[in-house]
Scaffold this motif. Structure first.
Motif, PDB file in Angstrom:
ATOM      1  N   GLU A  68     -10.509  -2.554  -5.860  1.00 51.95           N
ATOM      2  CA  GLU A  68     -10.059  -1.945  -7.117  1.00 51.95           C
ATOM      3  C   GLU A  68      -9.246  -0.675  -6.840  1.00 51.95           C
ATOM      4  OE1 GLU A  68     -12.413   0.727 -10.307  1.00 51.95           O
ATOM      5  OE2 GLU A  68     -13.285  -1.276  -9.988  1.00 51.95           O
ATOM      6  N   LEU A  69      -9.735   0.156  -5.926  1.00 52.03           N
ATOM      7  CA  LEU A  69      -9.032   1.391  -5.579  1.00 52.03           C
ATOM      8  C   LEU A  69      -7.697   1.095  -4.895  1.00 52.03           C
ATOM      9  CD1 LEU A  69     -12.067   3.494  -4.309  1.00 52.03           C
ATOM     10  CD2 LEU A  69     -10.787   3.853  -6.432  1.00 52.03           C
ATOM     11  N   GLU A  70      -7.668   0.074  -4.049  1.00 51.45           N
ATOM     12  CA  GLU A  70      -6.414  -0.299  -3.369  1.00 51.45           C
ATOM     13  C   GLU A  70      -5.345  -0.727  -4.375  1.00 51.45           C
ATOM     14  OE1 GLU A  70      -7.910  -3.177  -0.575  1.00 51.45           O
ATOM     15  OE2 GLU A  70      -8.165  -1.660   0.985  1.00 51.45           O
ATOM     16  N   LYS A  71      -5.754  -1.482  -5.389  1.00 50.76           N
ATOM     17  CA  LYS A  71      -4.798  -1.891  -6.428  1.00 50.76           C
ATOM     18  C   LYS A  71      -4.273  -0.676  -7.183  1.00 50.76           C
ATOM     19  CE  LYS A  71      -6.064  -6.632  -7.409  1.00 50.76           C
ATOM     20  NZ  LYS A  71      -6.600  -7.597  -8.342  1.00 50.76           N
ATOM     21  N   GLU A  72      -5.165   0.232  -7.498  1.00 47.38           N
ATOM     22  CA  GLU A  72      -4.760   1.431  -8.224  1.00 47.38           C
ATOM     23  C   GLU A  72      -3.834   2.301  -7.370  1.00 47.38           C
ATOM     24  OE1 GLU A  72      -6.812   5.082 -10.731  1.00 47.38           O
ATOM     25  OE2 GLU A  72      -8.071   3.408 -10.052  1.00 47.38           O
ATOM     26  N   LEU A  73      -4.116   2.404  -6.066  1.00 47.38           N
ATOM     27  CA  LEU A  73      -3.290   3.201  -5.164  1.00 47.38           C
ATOM     28  C   LEU A  73      -1.865   2.658  -5.052  1.00 47.38           C
ATOM     29  CD1 LEU A  73      -5.890   3.916  -2.353  1.00 47.38           C
ATOM     30  CD2 LEU A  73      -4.727   5.650  -3.741  1.00 47.38           C
ATOM     31  N   GLU A  74      -1.719   1.336  -5.151  1.00 47.15           N
ATOM     32  CA  GLU A  74      -0.388   0.714  -5.059  1.00 47.15           C
ATOM     33  C   GLU A  74       0.551   1.190  -6.162  1.00 47.15           C
ATOM     34  OE1 GLU A  74      -0.908  -3.529  -5.070  1.00 47.15           O
ATOM     35  OE2 GLU A  74      -1.920  -3.519  -3.130  1.00 47.15           O
ATOM     36  N   ARG A  79       2.495  11.048  -2.634  1.00 47.39           N
ATOM     37  CA  ARG A  79       2.595  12.495  -2.425  1.00 47.39           C
ATOM     38  C   ARG A  79       1.695  13.291  -3.357  1.00 47.39           C
ATOM     39  NH1 ARG A  79       8.878  12.328  -3.235  1.00 47.39           N
ATOM     40  NH2 ARG A  79       8.014  11.039  -4.855  1.00 47.39           N
ATOM     41  N   THR A  80       1.083  12.646  -4.332  1.00 47.97           N
ATOM     42  CA  THR A  80       0.279  13.379  -5.313  1.00 47.97           C
ATOM     43  C   THR A  80      -1.143  13.623  -4.822  1.00 47.97           C
ATOM     44  OG1 THR A  80      -0.515  11.394  -6.443  1.00 47.97           O
ATOM     45  CG2 THR A  80       1.599  12.320  -7.202  1.00 47.97           C
ATOM     46  N   GLN A  81      -1.741  14.662  -5.364  1.00 55.92           N
ATOM     47  CA  GLN A  81      -3.131  14.982  -5.042  1.00 55.92           C
ATOM     48  C   GLN A  81      -4.058  13.881  -5.553  1.00 55.92           C
ATOM     49  OE1 GLN A  81      -4.147  17.450  -3.029  1.00 55.92           O
ATOM     50  NE2 GLN A  81      -6.143  16.457  -3.173  1.00 55.92           N
ATOM     51  N   GLU A  82      -3.712  13.300  -6.692  1.00 62.40           N
ATOM     52  CA  GLU A  82      -4.521  12.222  -7.257  1.00 62.40           C
ATOM     53  C   GLU A  82      -4.582  11.031  -6.291  1.00 62.40           C
ATOM     54  OE1 GLU A  82      -4.927   9.574 -11.359  1.00 62.40           O
ATOM     55  OE2 GLU A  82      -3.030  10.591 -10.931  1.00 62.40           O
ATOM     56  N   TYR A  83      -3.427  10.704  -5.707  1.00 65.44           N
ATOM     57  CA  TYR A  83      -3.376   9.609  -4.726  1.00 65.44           C
ATOM     58  C   TYR A  83      -4.269   9.935  -3.528  1.00 65.44           C
ATOM     59  CZ  TYR A  83      -1.714   6.260  -1.287  1.00 65.44           C
ATOM     60  OH  TYR A  83      -1.664   5.271  -0.354  1.00 65.44           O
ATOM     61  N   LYS A  84      -4.117  11.131  -3.014  1.00 64.85           N
ATOM     62  CA  LYS A  84      -4.886  11.540  -1.826  1.00 64.85           C
ATOM     63  C   LYS A  84      -6.382  11.492  -2.097  1.00 64.85           C
ATOM     64  CE  LYS A  84      -1.058  14.278  -0.119  1.00 64.85           C
ATOM     65  NZ  LYS A  84      -0.468  15.596  -0.026  1.00 64.85           N
ATOM     66  N   SER A  85      -6.768  11.951  -3.267  1.00 67.34           N
ATOM     67  CA  SER A  85      -8.183  11.945  -3.644  1.00 67.34           C
ATOM     68  C   SER A  85      -8.718  10.519  -3.757  1.00 67.34           C
ATOM     69  CB  SER A  85      -8.355  12.674  -4.980  1.00 67.34           C
ATOM     70  OG  SER A  85      -9.689  12.640  -5.403  1.00 67.34           O
ATOM     71  N   LEU A  86      -7.947   9.652  -4.396  1.00 70.23           N
ATOM     72  CA  LEU A  86      -8.359   8.257  -4.546  1.00 70.23           C
ATOM     73  C   LEU A  86      -8.404   7.540  -3.197  1.00 70.23           C
ATOM     74  CD1 LEU A  86      -9.122   6.958  -7.214  1.00 70.23           C
ATOM     75  CD2 LEU A  86      -6.881   5.896  -7.280  1.00 70.23           C
ATOM     76  N   ASP A  87      -7.484   7.891  -2.302  1.00 70.53           N
ATOM     77  CA  ASP A  87      -7.461   7.284  -0.976  1.00 70.53           C
ATOM     78  C   ASP A  87      -8.698   7.690  -0.164  1.00 70.53           C
ATOM     79  OD1 ASP A  87      -6.172   5.570   0.922  1.00 70.53           O
ATOM     80  OD2 ASP A  87      -5.604   7.362   2.052  1.00 70.53           O
ATOM     81  N   ILE A  88      -9.164   8.909  -0.359  1.00 77.25           N
ATOM     82  CA  ILE A  88     -10.397   9.355   0.298  1.00 77.25           C
ATOM     83  C   ILE A  88     -11.578   8.522  -0.207  1.00 77.25           C
ATOM     84  CG2 ILE A  88     -12.052  11.267   0.447  1.00 77.25           C
ATOM     85  CD1 ILE A  88      -9.551  13.148   0.514  1.00 77.25           C
ATOM     86  N   LYS A  89     -11.616   8.270  -1.508  1.00 81.62           N
ATOM     87  CA  LYS A  89     -12.681   7.435  -2.069  1.00 81.62           C
ATOM     88  C   LYS A  89     -12.605   6.012  -1.516  1.00 81.62           C
ATOM     89  CE  LYS A  89     -13.117   9.881  -6.445  1.00 81.62           C
ATOM     90  NZ  LYS A  89     -12.919   9.824  -7.891  1.00 81.62           N
TER      91      LYS A  89
END
Length: 190
Positions: A68-74, A79-89
Motif C-alpha cells: 500500500e505504501l509503495e503504491k502511494e509513494l509512486e 524530494r518532499t518530506q512527506e515522501y521521505k517520511s512515508l518511505d521510512i514507514k
C-alpha cells in the motif's frame, strides 16, 4: 552462486519481492504449523499444515501495508518530506516482516523453531535455483545470484522483452508454488 569478477554489460537484476515473508505466508511457516502430516509438502523434507499459523498471520498485514505504501509513494514527489517520511514507514514494514525469519531461528524467541527457519532458507535457495534454471533454459547467462535476486545478461536491453520475461517467470513461479499445495490466496507470486 559464484561470479566471475569482471565488467559486464546489459545486466538486468530480477528480484523476488519480499521473498522470505512471501515464503512464510505462502507455505504457512510458523513454529506450530511444522507437522509430519502437513498437507503442504516441501520435497518430503518439510511439511506444514494449512491452518493459518501465527507467524504468517502477523507477517501478512506488514506485507500488505508495504504494498500500500509503495503504491502511494509512486504518486509522490521524491524530494518532499512527506515522501521521505512515508518511505521510512515502508522500509520499517519491510524490516519487520523480514525479521520474523530471524526470530524463528533465534533460540531465545518464544516461538523458536529452528526447522521452520531452515525451511525458509531451503525454499528460498530452491526458488533462486529454479529462477536460474528458468533463465538458462531460455538461453540467457545468469551472472550472479544472491539471497533473493539474480543478475541476467542480455545481448541488448529491450524493455518490452524484459517486461514479457518478468510476466512469464511470475506465471511460472505462481504455478510452481501452487504445485506444493499452497492455496492461491496465499501465493504472493501472483
Amino acid at each position: 552462486m559464484k561470479c566471475n569478477p569482471k565488467l559486464y554489460e546489459n545486466i538486468v537484476v530480477f528480484d523476488f519481492k519480499s521473498l522470505y515473508p512471501s515464503i512464510m505466508i505462502g507455505f504457512n511457516i510458523s513454529y506450530e504449523t511444522l507437522k509430519d502430516d502437513g498437507e503442504i509438502n516441501v520435497d518430503d523434507k518439510y511439511r506444514f499444515i494449512k491452518k493459518k499459523g501465527i507467524i504468517p498471520s502477523i507477517v501478512k498485514p506488514f506485507i500488505d501495508k508495504k504494498a500500500e505504501l509503495e503504491k502511494e509513494l509512486e504518486t509522490m514527489d521524491k524530494r518532499t518530506q512527506e515522501y521521505k517520511s512515508l518511505d521510512i514507514k515502508r522500509n520499517a514494514t519491510k524490516i519487520i516482516s523480514n525479521s520474523f525469519y530471524g526470530v524463528l531461528g533465534f533460540r531465545n524467541f518464544r516461538l523458536y523453531k529452528k526447522d521452520a527457519a531452515s525451511a525458509i532458507t531451503y525454499i528460498a535457495k530452491k526458488s533462486l535455483k529454479k529462477a536460474i534454471e528458468w533463465f538458462k533454459d531460455k538461453g540467457y547467462d545468469v551472472i550472479y545470484g544472491d539471497t533473493d535476486s539474480i543478475f541476467v545478461q542480455f545481448n541488448e536491453i529491450d524493455i518490452d522483452k524484459i517486461k514479457d520475461l518478468t510476466e512469464e517467470i511470475n506465471i511460472h513461479f505462481k504455478e510452481w508454488i501452487e504445485s506444493y499445495g499452497i492455496h492461491k490466496d496465499n501465493n504472493l507470486f501472483d
